[in-house]
Design a protein around this motif. Structure first.
Motif, PDB file in Angstrom:
ATOM      1  N   ARG A  74       1.063  -1.191  -0.175  1.00 46.53           N
ATOM      2  CA  ARG A  74      -0.054   0.294  -0.105  1.00 46.53           C
ATOM      3  C   ARG A  74       0.744   1.301  -0.558  1.00 46.53           C
ATOM      4  O   ARG A  74       0.361   2.598  -0.021  1.00 46.53           O
ATOM      5  CB  ARG A  74      -1.616  -0.158   1.568  1.00 46.53           C
ATOM      6  N   HIS A  75       1.525   1.039   0.488  1.00 42.06           N
ATOM      7  CA  HIS A  75       2.802   2.417   0.580  1.00 42.06           C
ATOM      8  C   HIS A  75       4.227   2.204  -0.326  1.00 42.06           C
ATOM      9  O   HIS A  75       4.810   3.152  -0.304  1.00 42.06           O
ATOM     10  CB  HIS A  75       2.667   2.426   2.563  1.00 42.06           C
ATOM     11  N   GLY A  76       4.145   1.733  -1.177  1.00 42.23           N
ATOM     12  CA  GLY A  76       5.093   1.624  -1.884  1.00 42.23           C
ATOM     13  C   GLY A  76       6.329   1.288  -1.450  1.00 42.23           C
ATOM     14  O   GLY A  76       7.407   1.594  -2.146  1.00 42.23           O
ATOM     15  N   THR A  77       6.533   0.393  -0.492  1.00 42.46           N
ATOM     16  CA  THR A  77       7.689   0.387   0.100  1.00 42.46           C
ATOM     17  C   THR A  77       8.427  -1.509  -0.074  1.00 42.46           C
ATOM     18  O   THR A  77       7.138  -2.277   0.116  1.00 42.46           O
ATOM     19  CB  THR A  77       7.420   0.454   1.907  1.00 42.46           C
ATOM     20  N   TYR A  78       9.368  -1.923  -0.353  1.00 45.50           N
ATOM     21  CA  TYR A  78       9.733  -2.849  -0.279  1.00 45.50           C
ATOM     22  C   TYR A  78       9.545  -3.302   0.648  1.00 45.50           C
ATOM     23  O   TYR A  78      10.130  -3.234   2.081  1.00 45.50           O
ATOM     24  CB  TYR A  78      11.023  -3.115  -1.250  1.00 45.50           C
ATOM     25  N   LEU A  79       9.460  -5.365   0.179  1.00 42.49           N
ATOM     26  CA  LEU A  79       9.853  -5.871   1.761  1.00 42.49           C
ATOM     27  C   LEU A  79      10.967  -6.984   1.884  1.00 42.49           C
ATOM     28  O   LEU A  79      11.159  -7.966   0.860  1.00 42.49           O
ATOM     29  CB  LEU A  79       8.572  -6.695   2.282  1.00 42.49           C
ATOM     30  N   VAL A  80      11.690  -7.229   2.781  1.00 37.70           N
ATOM     31  CA  VAL A  80      12.896  -8.067   2.612  1.00 37.70           C
ATOM     32  C   VAL A  80      12.918  -8.787   3.982  1.00 37.70           C
ATOM     33  O   VAL A  80      12.565  -8.876   4.501  1.00 37.70           O
ATOM     34  CB  VAL A  80      14.285  -6.589   2.960  1.00 37.70           C
ATOM     35  N   ASN A  81      13.236 -10.044   3.344  1.00 33.23           N
ATOM     36  CA  ASN A  81      12.420 -11.381   5.295  1.00 33.23           C
ATOM     37  C   ASN A  81      14.220 -11.323   5.009  1.00 33.23           C
ATOM     38  O   ASN A  81      14.895 -12.091   3.436  1.00 33.23           O
ATOM     39  CB  ASN A  81      12.399 -12.213   4.297  1.00 33.23           C
ATOM     40  N   ASP A  82      14.947 -11.431   6.030  1.00 33.62           N
ATOM     41  CA  ASP A  82      16.564 -12.059   6.124  1.00 33.62           C
ATOM     42  C   ASP A  82      16.137 -13.229   6.757  1.00 33.62           C
ATOM     43  O   ASP A  82      15.784 -13.360   7.240  1.00 33.62           O
ATOM     44  CB  ASP A  82      16.768 -11.188   7.275  1.00 33.62           C
ATOM     45  N   GLU A  83      16.053 -14.805   5.910  1.00 34.13           N
ATOM     46  CA  GLU A  83      16.143 -15.903   6.063  1.00 34.13           C
ATOM     47  C   GLU A  83      17.551 -16.806   7.320  1.00 34.13           C
ATOM     48  O   GLU A  83      17.889 -17.500   7.688  1.00 34.13           O
ATOM     49  CB  GLU A  83      15.621 -15.999   4.708  1.00 34.13           C
ATOM     50  N   THR A  84      17.857 -15.518   7.724  1.00 33.10           N
ATOM     51  CA  THR A  84      19.927 -16.555   7.868  1.00 33.10           C
ATOM     52  C   THR A  84      19.015 -17.013   9.290  1.00 33.10           C
ATOM     53  O   THR A  84      20.532 -17.835   8.936  1.00 33.10           O
ATOM     54  CB  THR A  84      20.080 -15.115   8.486  1.00 33.10           C
ATOM     55  N   HIS A  85      18.880 -17.238   9.827  1.00 31.97           N
ATOM     56  CA  HIS A  85      19.082 -17.639  11.176  1.00 31.97           C
ATOM     57  C   HIS A  85      16.564 -18.786  11.053  1.00 31.97           C
ATOM     58  O   HIS A  85      16.474 -19.453  11.158  1.00 31.97           O
ATOM     59  CB  HIS A  85      18.150 -16.729  12.472  1.00 31.97           C
ATOM     60  N   THR A  86      15.878 -17.838   9.507  1.00 30.99           N
ATOM     61  CA  THR A  86      15.060 -18.160  10.017  1.00 30.99           C
ATOM     62  C   THR A  86      14.466 -19.126   8.769  1.00 30.99           C
ATOM     63  O   THR A  86      13.639 -19.920   9.194  1.00 30.99           O
ATOM     64  CB  THR A  86      14.090 -17.237   9.993  1.00 30.99           C
ATOM     65  N   PHE A  87      15.722 -19.458   8.402  1.00 25.86           N
ATOM     66  CA  PHE A  87      16.269 -20.970   7.367  1.00 25.86           C
ATOM     67  C   PHE A  87      15.995 -22.217   7.766  1.00 25.86           C
ATOM     68  O   PHE A  87      15.522 -23.250   7.973  1.00 25.86           O
ATOM     69  CB  PHE A  87      17.672 -20.678   6.510  1.00 25.86           C
ATOM     70  N   SER A  88      16.145 -22.234   9.353  1.00 25.34           N
ATOM     71  CA  SER A  88      16.200 -23.650  10.066  1.00 25.34           C
ATOM     72  C   SER A  88      13.790 -23.684   9.892  1.00 25.34           C
ATOM     73  O   SER A  88      13.747 -24.469  10.303  1.00 25.34           O
ATOM     74  CB  SER A  88      16.137 -22.766  11.897  1.00 25.34           C
ATOM     75  N   ALA A  89      12.810 -22.726   9.453  1.00 26.98           N
ATOM     76  CA  ALA A  89      12.297 -23.563   9.322  1.00 26.98           C
ATOM     77  C   ALA A  89      11.799 -24.669   8.186  1.00 26.98           C
ATOM     78  O   ALA A  89      11.029 -25.183   8.370  1.00 26.98           O
ATOM     79  CB  ALA A  89      11.420 -22.056   8.780  1.00 26.98           C
ATOM     80  N   GLY A  90      12.523 -24.681   7.743  1.00 24.24           N
ATOM     81  CA  GLY A  90      12.373 -25.767   6.363  1.00 24.24           C
ATOM     82  C   GLY A  90      13.481 -25.202   5.330  1.00 24.24           C
ATOM     83  O   GLY A  90      14.334 -24.455   5.121  1.00 24.24           O
ATOM     84  N   PRO A  91      13.172 -26.343   3.631  1.00 23.91           N
ATOM     85  CA  PRO A  91      14.438 -25.817   3.087  1.00 23.91           C
ATOM     86  C   PRO A  91      14.014 -24.420   2.208  1.00 23.91           C
ATOM     87  O   PRO A  91      15.005 -23.669   1.845  1.00 23.91           O
ATOM     88  CB  PRO A  91      13.896 -27.034   2.489  1.00 23.91           C
ATOM     89  N   GLY A  92      12.991 -23.796   2.203  1.00 22.47           N
ATOM     90  CA  GLY A  92      12.566 -22.890   1.855  1.00 22.47           C
ATOM     91  C   GLY A  92      12.501 -21.921   3.003  1.00 22.47           C
ATOM     92  O   GLY A  92      11.675 -20.882   2.624  1.00 22.47           O
ATOM     93  N   GLY A  93      12.756 -22.000   3.883  1.00 18.02           N
ATOM     94  CA  GLY A  93      12.856 -20.856   5.350  1.00 18.02           C
ATOM     95  C   GLY A  93      11.763 -20.603   5.549  1.00 18.02           C
ATOM     96  O   GLY A  93      10.868 -21.224   5.281  1.00 18.02           O
ATOM     97  N   ALA A  94      10.883 -19.766   6.410  1.00 16.49           N
ATOM     98  CA  ALA A  94       9.432 -19.015   6.868  1.00 16.49           C
ATOM     99  C   ALA A  94       9.183 -19.640   5.883  1.00 16.49           C
ATOM    100  O   ALA A  94       8.037 -18.728   5.442  1.00 16.49           O
ATOM    101  CB  ALA A  94       9.785 -17.813   7.998  1.00 16.49           C
ATOM    102  N   THR A  95       9.809 -18.227   4.126  1.00 12.56           N
ATOM    103  CA  THR A  95       9.278 -17.190   3.469  1.00 12.56           C
ATOM    104  C   THR A  95       8.546 -19.076   2.762  1.00 12.56           C
ATOM    105  O   THR A  95       7.341 -18.671   1.965  1.00 12.56           O
ATOM    106  CB  THR A  95      10.249 -17.026   2.056  1.00 12.56           C
ATOM    107  N   ARG A  96       9.092 -20.359   2.700  1.00  7.97           N
ATOM    108  CA  ARG A  96       8.553 -21.089   1.882  1.00  7.97           C
ATOM    109  C   ARG A  96       7.451 -21.840   2.440  1.00  7.97           C
ATOM    110  O   ARG A  96       6.229 -22.071   2.475  1.00  7.97           O
ATOM    111  CB  ARG A  96       8.986 -21.860   1.705  1.00  7.97           C
ATOM    112  N   ARG A  97       7.934 -21.558   3.706  1.00  8.16           N
ATOM    113  CA  ARG A  97       6.623 -22.969   5.029  1.00  8.16           C
ATOM    114  C   ARG A  97       5.258 -22.117   4.898  1.00  8.16           C
ATOM    115  O   ARG A  97       4.776 -22.290   5.214  1.00  8.16           O
ATOM    116  CB  ARG A  97       7.559 -23.250   6.373  1.00  8.16           C
ATOM    117  N   TRP A  98       5.357 -20.234   5.258  1.00  9.98           N
ATOM    118  CA  TRP A  98       4.329 -19.717   5.306  1.00  9.98           C
ATOM    119  C   TRP A  98       3.508 -18.912   4.191  1.00  9.98           C
ATOM    120  O   TRP A  98       3.190 -18.092   4.307  1.00  9.98           O
ATOM    121  CB  TRP A  98       4.391 -18.948   6.507  1.00  9.98           C
TER     122      TRP A  98
END
Length: 448
Positions: free
Chosen positions: A244-268
């Motif tokens: 809505r605000h024209g802002t980019y979103l960055v997911n830092d998966e360095t530690h959340t990679f533990s969530a799965g093969p594609g980190g939290a990004t893929r898992r959720w």
């Protein structure tokens, strides 16, 4: 519920036992007078016992120190060794690549394979390499400032994205401020950054409404202030507000990679514009990467005033070197596979259940948080929902007692908090040993 006098006495006893048990590590520390802080990096002084253990060997999920003691390693280099220590496919790939040259400033076919695999796992389509998550975040930030023309980056309070200057901002009673202990800040952090609490969509909306935020850089779950999990709907709300605000979103998966093969990004099922990741993808060799959407890549490439080749500030001579890229390919292709993550998560569930049994048996007001293959016990129940709450619930003496007690009995946790990580080589027996020793530590603490 904690008798502080008893805690102090037990901590002193365990530290004395640690000193008696580890004379060679103590001697190495004493003679390191030409190292700043007596250690290769000053954060190695974050230890529970007064001096660090010194490494002799590490294989799989087992570490041996210079005094000959073996440890169940639940720290795993604070994620850098999530693949286990010296995984055979990575060791073979690194040895072969180094024998044929590692730093020629030329690409290798491995790089394209890794980029394709990271796209499969995380979704974003254009990848570039770094040596640390700090640099991956720093270079992504520079690109996003360039393509948006906006000066500020928004972070969550008490986040951790390496030593990125802009990220060292927290909320406060009198407004945003620099995080305590910030070393040599180049300017007032409020000039470069905005801040909102994790799990606070109203606060995020308020900050984005200023219209000057190029990107929100966040972990999908906070990790380095203790695991803080997202509440239902929060991450979807972040994505809606950033769009809505024209802002980019960055997911830092360095530690959340533990969530799965594609980190939290893929898992959720998340849809960030940029993904950054470091540490674990190299299997023990320094490696990191940042991936951007095709839209961002095309915008950046079309800006003729940007120097993306020479001195533009988005790379380093060793970034993408053949050795790191070979290690990343071997790690992703043969070690941190989908099947490995399934086993790692099952062990993390076993670990969390064991900790919960101890907490329940002693009626402690503590809780357990789990993020895939990563588990942490918290000195609060319910678990903190923001970074600021998490920081406020810290108990350094209690944490140190548990860490040194465990170390004296052959178990290592991540030194910065009570976090345990499973690797492909971790065993059920090692997990169960932790439960036994943790139970003993708590029982001694509560003994009248």
């Amino acid at each position: 519920m904690i008798d502080r006098d008893r805690l102090g006495a037990l901590l002193r006893r365990e530290r004395a036992a640690f000193a008696d048990r580890n004379p060679r590590s103590a001697a190495e520390y004493a003679r390191a007078g030409h190292l700043f802080g007596r250690v290769p990096m000053t954060w190695m002084n974050k230890n529970a016992a007064g001096f660090p253990l010194y490494l002799a060997t590490a294989r799989g999920a087992t570490l041996t120190d210079v005094d000959g003691h073996e440890y169940v390693d639940l720290c795993l280099g604070d994620t850098a060794a999530m693949a286990g220590h010296a995984p055979a496919p990575v060791a073979a790939a690194v040895q072969a690549r180094f024998a044929d040259g590692a730093c020629a400033m030329l690409p290798t076919p491995d790089a394209a394979w890794v980029g394709e695999e990271l796209t499969r796992r995380f979704g974003v389509s254009e990848w570039s390499f770094a040596l640390s998550a700090t640099d991956a975040n720093r270079w992504a930030i520079r690109l996003l400032r360039a393509v948006t023309g906006r000066p500020k980056i928004l972070f969550n309070s008490y986040c951790y994205h390496g030593s990125v200057d802009e990220s060292l901002i927290v909320t406060g009673g009198d407004g945003p401020r620099s995080r305590d202990g910030n070393v040599g800040a180049p300017c007032d952090v409020t000039l470069t950054s905005r801040v909102a609490e994790f799990n606070d969509l109203e606060g995020l909306a308020r900050e984005l409404a200023h219209g000057d935020v190029a990107a929100v850089v966040m972990e999908p779950a906070l990790t380095n202030i203790g695991i803080v999990l997202p509440e239902p709907g929060y991450l979807d709300g972040v994505r809606e507000l950033t769009r809505r605000h024209g802002t980019y979103l960055v997911n830092d998966e360095t530690h959340t990679f533990s969530a799965g093969p594609g980190g939290a990004t893929r898992r959720w099922g998340l849809r960030p514009d940029v993904v950054t990741i470091g540490k674990a993808i190299g299997g023990g060799i320094p490696a990191a990467a940042y991936g951007i959407s095709r839209e961002i890549a095309e915008r950046a490439a079309g800006m003729r005033d940007l120097d993306l080749v020479d001195m533009g500030g988005v790379g380093g001579t060793l970034a993408g070197n053949a050795l790191s890229v070979a290690a990343a390919r071997a790690t992703l292709e043969h070690v941190l596979t989908d099947e490995a993550f399934a086993r790692m998560e099952a062990l993390a569930v076993r670990f969390a259940d064991g900790v919960q049994r101890v907490i329940d048996a002693h009626a402690l007001p503590w809780s357990v948080s789990r993020l895939g293959a990563r588990v942490e016990y918290r000195f609060a129940n319910p678990a903190p929902r923001t970074g600021t709450e998490s920081a406020a619930n810290a108990d350094p003496d209690l944490e140190d007692y548990l860490h040194v007690y465990l170390a004296n009995r052959g178990i290592l946790l991540t030194p910065f908090h009570n976090m345990a990580l499973m690797s492909p080589d971790t065993t059920a027996q090692q997990v169960d040993l932790h439960e036994t020793v943790f139970e003993a530590a708590v029982s001694e603490l509560q003994r009248a």
